[in-house]
Design a protein around this motif. Structure first.
Motif, PDB file in Angstrom:
ATOM      1  N   VAL A 402       0.846  -1.201   0.000  1.00 33.47           N
ATOM      2  CA  VAL A 402       0.000   0.000   0.000  1.00 33.47           C
ATOM      3  C   VAL A 402       0.882   1.252   0.000  1.00 33.47           C
ATOM      4  O   VAL A 402       0.639   2.210  -0.751  1.00 33.47           O
ATOM      5  N   ALA A 403       1.910   1.236   0.842  1.00 33.15           N
ATOM      6  CA  ALA A 403       2.807   2.393   0.943  1.00 33.15           C
ATOM      7  C   ALA A 403       3.529   2.638  -0.373  1.00 33.15           C
ATOM      8  O   ALA A 403       3.671   3.790  -0.817  1.00 33.15           O
ATOM      9  N   ALA A 404       3.986   1.568  -1.009  1.00 36.65           N
ATOM     10  CA  ALA A 404       4.705   1.722  -2.287  1.00 36.65           C
ATOM     11  C   ALA A 404       3.795   2.327  -3.354  1.00 36.65           C
ATOM     12  O   ALA A 404       4.205   3.220  -4.108  1.00 36.65           O
ATOM     13  N   ARG A 405       2.551   1.852  -3.411  1.00 36.34           N
ATOM     14  CA  ARG A 405       1.612   2.403  -4.410  1.00 36.34           C
ATOM     15  C   ARG A 405       1.264   3.854  -4.087  1.00 36.34           C
ATOM     16  O   ARG A 405       1.115   4.690  -4.987  1.00 36.34           O
ATOM     17  N   ALA A 406       1.123   4.149  -2.796  1.00 31.57           N
ATOM     18  CA  ALA A 406       0.812   5.527  -2.409  1.00 31.57           C
ATOM     19  C   ALA A 406       1.962   6.462  -2.797  1.00 31.57           C
ATOM     20  O   ALA A 406       1.732   7.567  -3.294  1.00 31.57           O
ATOM     21  N   ARG A 407       3.195   6.019  -2.591  1.00 26.21           N
ATOM     22  CA  ARG A 407       4.345   6.852  -2.985  1.00 26.21           C
ATOM     23  C   ARG A 407       4.351   7.064  -4.487  1.00 26.21           C
ATOM     24  O   ARG A 407       4.646   8.154  -4.971  1.00 26.21           O
ATOM     25  N   GLN A 408       4.047   6.027  -5.237  1.00 22.83           N
ATOM     26  CA  GLN A 408       4.031   6.133  -6.689  1.00 22.83           C
ATOM     27  C   GLN A 408       3.001   7.147  -7.155  1.00 22.83           C
ATOM     28  O   GLN A 408       3.188   7.831  -8.163  1.00 22.83           O
ATOM     29  N   ARG A 409       1.928   7.290  -6.390  1.00 21.43           N
ATOM     30  CA  ARG A 409       0.861   8.230  -6.756  1.00 21.43           C
ATOM     31  C   ARG A 409       1.058   9.607  -6.131  1.00 21.43           C
ATOM     32  O   ARG A 409       0.243  10.500  -6.325  1.00 21.43           O
ATOM     33  N   GLY A 410       2.139   9.775  -5.374  1.00 18.11           N
ATOM     34  CA  GLY A 410       2.404  11.071  -4.762  1.00 18.11           C
ATOM     35  C   GLY A 410       1.670  11.290  -3.455  1.00 18.11           C
ATOM     36  O   GLY A 410       1.655  12.405  -2.936  1.00 18.11           O
TER      37      GLY A 410
END
Length: 938
Positions: A402-410
């Motif tokens: 979840v954290a990795a995807r959130a970072r990817q989305r800013g």
């Protein structure tokens, strides 16, 4: 009973009901809560009525049940009556961890127009929503895309944006809304945001106006209570009025709770919100078990979709759930059904249901919802995490995803929250500590130093491996950058850098070296220690012109290695580098006093950082650029850059850089003769700095105060402020900044009759000048020598100073001419004195330095020559924002390009130009460059 209510209240209720004539328990409640809110409602109606003239934003803040939602409904009704488009979003407590969920809900009707956005903005926005790949997440590009999307929609029809329960929106959405709220003044957009007290958000310290709702006055409270419960005894009526404290929802709900015999002595000791939750919860006891079970699943769900709640309820109860199962809850006024959406009548209903349930029941509800949302990995992970009461590495791994995807989305705040929860359920303590460390680093990137420090403390660095422990030490270092421990701290940083280098992490080692070099800039630990920092940097960097090396040489050895820095900068001029690296070169140039070289790097860096939406680094680049403009004579440009730097520093939570920008604005105010404003800005700069003891930051503020006093003719006071930079042990003492103010210090000292301290300062800097090639140092020393010289030597020294190449230093030349003219007049060489005094007056007039221009006029009057009053150029009639936009337009940029640079909507740019043209006396864009004259200079 309505006959006893004040006429304005009846009028408001009548107006409201006319627009909500379909009735229903929810609408009836909103009407009731509107008692006594006629003044606030009129304010919101006024905002809607003026929407064609100007946009606005407003935060409505208060405790639960105080009438925030009702006021939003009034504004909505007014907008619909005025043919204003209404779009809105309401925060849900269980959705706070879903990145950009609120923003997506708000913009869904407008996303078809996203194709019209500039490519980078479109990619950032769609990437934030998971609708496209986002290669380089840029939160501020997302915000700018939203501003432009809303602006385009408002151009077709004015737009009212209604946000309820903002405190429960995901943080990335709140930050975008804050960005928009500060920039809608020129668009037909009104943004209303209702926020519950006691929930901190990023809007708390913003400059968005607030409407704070208090309780109803006694008369309105009594009228509302009597309208609800006319048969209360005198004692109970008094108690209800006392406990409700003017809260409309409490006045409606507490009497109902009394009827069900739930108001007890214990309840009277609870906070009002808890009593209201209990008042709602009492109705649950009367519901069938399956209805109660379904309501719990709906309360735990992170959405309003009825089908999801029914599916989860079926899993929990084992019985088939349908909409009919909710009928008793609808009849009890707890929930409302609208097509396929299930909405709670009030957020306190949701929390009452969730809190009343047993722990095991809540875990079961989340476990069911994890299955319901099986195709959505983020929602599934959050519900799985809420469904366990033990450590589970598989759940932690999902949250890390979840954290990795959130970072990817800013959506960095969501990533921080996910990593923290992942650490809590990690099975291995060291792995959990590593996740906390990563979360702390991300929090620091956001400018949330307090959160980063808390996460770092939880990480227990002692259980981390060698390099990770070094990463933790590095983060602790930057979090404590305001602590000035002098040589001991620098030695520790160098030692750590050497250990990290030995472990093979060159980049992290360079971080420690850079931190040590910056601390050398703050406080001189002595050449031996500075030399060790430089030696380590030379070993770790890849060449003589490496930006990291030049930056370290400039901050750790600005005198001893300044010539090498200037030579290296000259070699790399024009090289195409990343904006962050180019910024380092600009900082290196400024640190060694080569401000004439700063623009070669900062112009390119600022353009690149703007394009990529890196506003944190952009703020720092602008802060360097503004000093280059001051020292090189572009005072109008310095004002624009300083104002932008201060605004961005506030938005990106960088108090040190905000303080520097405020110091510059204070100095500029003093030079324009605005003494009171300048002093107030200096105080504000100290306030922004807080307890951070950085001598360079304090030196800027003392420099500003000294110039303000000097321009006001208070020479002794000016000397006192400036001397602090030269006094070892003073918090504002700075061995480099004092080089840049030596001419001002000497001028104040001579005028105050205190030349000896200035002579000592000049003598020390003469020794420095034998090693340093700093142009600004040698410029100041030539001026100071002439001021301090006796009559036999002064003439030659003034001529030498004026004969130097001053083409890049127009302010210094004008000040030298003024000083020379004053010296000549005091020697009764009146005719000769008038020539440099006229030149100084004319130069100061062009530069816009009103205080010094007036001093030149006074000297000319004393020399028997009267000067015409200065006629301000048309450009000075513009506001700072108008001038900034006009200068960019004069350089050939389109409105959309200007908007992207300044993080505004292109319609705001158009509005400012529309207002600027009549002030400049022009009718077309092609006339801008001539109308702006020298102020259009880069």
């Amino acid at each position: 009973m309505l006959g006893e209510v004040k006429a304005p209240v009846i009028r408001l209720m009548t107006y409201f009901m006319r627009h909500f004539d379909h009735g229903g328990s929810g609408e009836r409640w909103r009407v009731i809560t509107l008692f006594g809110r006629d003044r606030e409602a009129a304010k919101l109606e006024g905002l809607v009525d003026r929407i064609h003239e100007c946009g606005d934003a407003l935060v409505i803040r208060g405790v639960p049940g105080i009438g925030k939602s009702a006021l939003l409904a009034v504004a909505t009704a007014r907008a619909q009556a005025r043919e204003v488009t209404v779009c809105g979003v309401s925060g849900v407590q269980s959705e706070t961890h879903l990145p950009f969920a609120g923003l997506h809900q708000l913009l869904r009707p407008m996303l078809d127009a996203a194709d019209q956005l500039p490519a980078r903005q479109r990619e950032a926005l769609l990437g934030a929503f998971g609708m496209a790949e986002a290669g380089d997440p840029a939160p501020f590009l997302v915000a700018l895309a939203v501003l432009n999307l809303l602006g385009e929609a408002a151009a077709r029809r004015p737009l009212l944006i209604v946000v309820d329960d903002l405190q429960w929106l995901d943080r990335p959405t709140i930050e975008v809304l804050g960005f928009v709220a500060r920039r809608v003044r020129s668009d037909p957009i009104v943004l209303l945001m209702a926020l519950r007290d006691g929930h901190p958000t990023s809007l708390d310290d913003s400059d968005v106006p607030e409407l704070r709702l208090g309780g109803l006055d006694p008369a309105a409270s009594e009228a509302l209570l009597d309208a609800q419960s006319a048969d209360l005894s005198v004692g109970m009526r008094w108690r209800m009025l006392s406990e409700a404290a003017g809260n409309p929802l409490a006045l409606v709900e507490l009497p109902l709770a009394l009827e069900a015999e739930t108001v007890t002595a214990e309840a009277g000791l609870l906070p009002l919100t808890a009593r209201l939750e209990r008042a709602f919860a009492v109705r649950l006891a009367e519901l069938p078990p399956h209805t109660s079970g379904l309501l719990l699943v709906a309360a735990a769900n992170d959405g309003i979709d009825l089908a999801d709640a029914l599916a989860g309820g079926t899993m929990v109860t084992g019985a088939e759930m349908t909409a009919e199962t909710l009928a008793p809850a609808v009849d009890a006024g707890l929930v409302e059904l609208h097509e396929q959406a299930l909405r709670f009548r009030h957020p306190l209903v949701r929390s009452a249901i969730y809190q009343r349930a047993g722990h095991t029941d809540r875990l079961a509800a989340h476990a069911a919802l994890a299955q319901v949302h099986g195709r959505d990995p983020d929602r599934r992970a959050w519900h799985r995490a809420a469904a366990i009461a033990h450590r589970d590495e598989s759940v932690a791994a999902e949250l890390e995803g979840v954290a990795a995807r959130a970072r990817q989305r800013g959506a960095i705040p969501v990533a921080v929250t996910a990593l923290r929860r992942a650490a809590e359920v990690s099975e291995e303590p060291a792995v959990g500590a590593q996740r906390l460390l990563t979360a702390a680093e991300l929090a620091f990137e956001l400018g949330r130093g307090d959160q980063a420090a808390e996460l770092l403390a939880l990480a227990e660095p002692s259980i981390l491996g060698g390099l990770r422990r070094a990463r933790a030490a590095w983060l602790g270092e930057v979090l404590e950058e305001g602590r000035n421990e002098g040589p001991a701290r620098i030695l520790r940083l160098v030692t750590t850098a050497e250990a990290v280098e030995a472990a093979g992490d060159r980049e992290l080692a360079l971080n420690f070296v850079r931190a040590a070099a910056i601390r050398c800039w703050w406080t001189d630990p002595g050449w031996e220690q500075r030399q060790r920092v430089i030696a380590l940097a030379e070993r770790l960097t890849v060449g003589e012109d490496d930006p990291e090396l030049l930056m370290t040489l400039a901050t750790a050895g600005p005198v001893e290695r300044g010539a090498d820095v200037i030579e290296g900068l000259t070699k790399v001029r024009g090289a195409r580098l990343d904006g962050a690296l180019t910024r380092l070169l600009g900082v290196a140039a400024s640190t060694v006093g080569a401000f004439d070289l700063v623009g070669d790097f900062m112009d390119a860096s600022i353009a690149d950082l703007r394009t990529h939406g890196r506003l944190g680094l952009l703020t720092q680049a602008l802060s360097t650029q503004m000093w280059r403009q001051v020292f090189c004579g572009d005072w109008a440009g310095a004002l624009l850059v300083a104002e932008e730097a201060e605004r961005l520093a506030r938005e990106t939570a960088q108090p040190r850089w905000q303080s520097a920008a405020l110091g510059m604005l204070a100095l500029l105010a003093g030079l324009r003769g605005e003494e009171a404003r300048g002093l107030a800005l200096a105080v504000e700069g100290e306030r922004a700095l807080g307890t951070v003891a950085i001598s360079s930051a304090l030196a800027i503020l003392q420099h500003a105060r000294g110039v303000i006093a000097l321009c006001a003719g208070r020479h002794d006071e000016a000397f006192g402020h400036l001397w602090r930079l030269f006094e070892p042990g003073d918090a504002a003492h700075h061995r480099i900044w004092q080089q840049w103010v030596i001419s001002e210090l000497t001028e104040a000292a001579v005028a105050a009759g205190r030349p000896e301290p200035a002579r000592r300062a000049v003598a020390e800097l003469e020794q420095v000048a034998t090693q340093s090639t700093s142009p600004l140092l040698h410029l100041g020393l030539r001026h100071a020598r002439a001021l301090l010289a006796d009559d036999a030597d002064a003439e030659a020294l003034y001529q030498a100073a004026l004969s130097a190449d001053l083409s890049s230093w127009p302010t210094a030349r004008a000040r030298l001419q003024l000083a020379h003219g004053m010296w000549l007049r005091r020697r009764r060489r009146i005719q000769e004195a008038r020539v440099p005094l006229r030149a100084a007056r004319d130069a100061f007039d062009v530069l816009g330095l009103l205080a010094w221009g007036e001093k030149a006029r006074q000297e000319l009057r004393a020399a028997g020559e009267v000067s015409d009053l200065r006629v301000p150029p048309a450009a000075e009639l513009l506001t700072s924002q108008e001038l900034h936009i006009a200068r960019l337009a004069a350089s050939g940029l389109s409105n959309r390009e200007i908007a992207q640079q300044l993080y505004l909507s292109h319609r705001t740019v158009s509005t400012h130009l529309y207002r600027a043209f009549p002030k400049l006396g022009i009718t077309s864009r092609a006339q801008l460059r001539d109308a702006l004259g020298d102020t259009s200079r880069d």
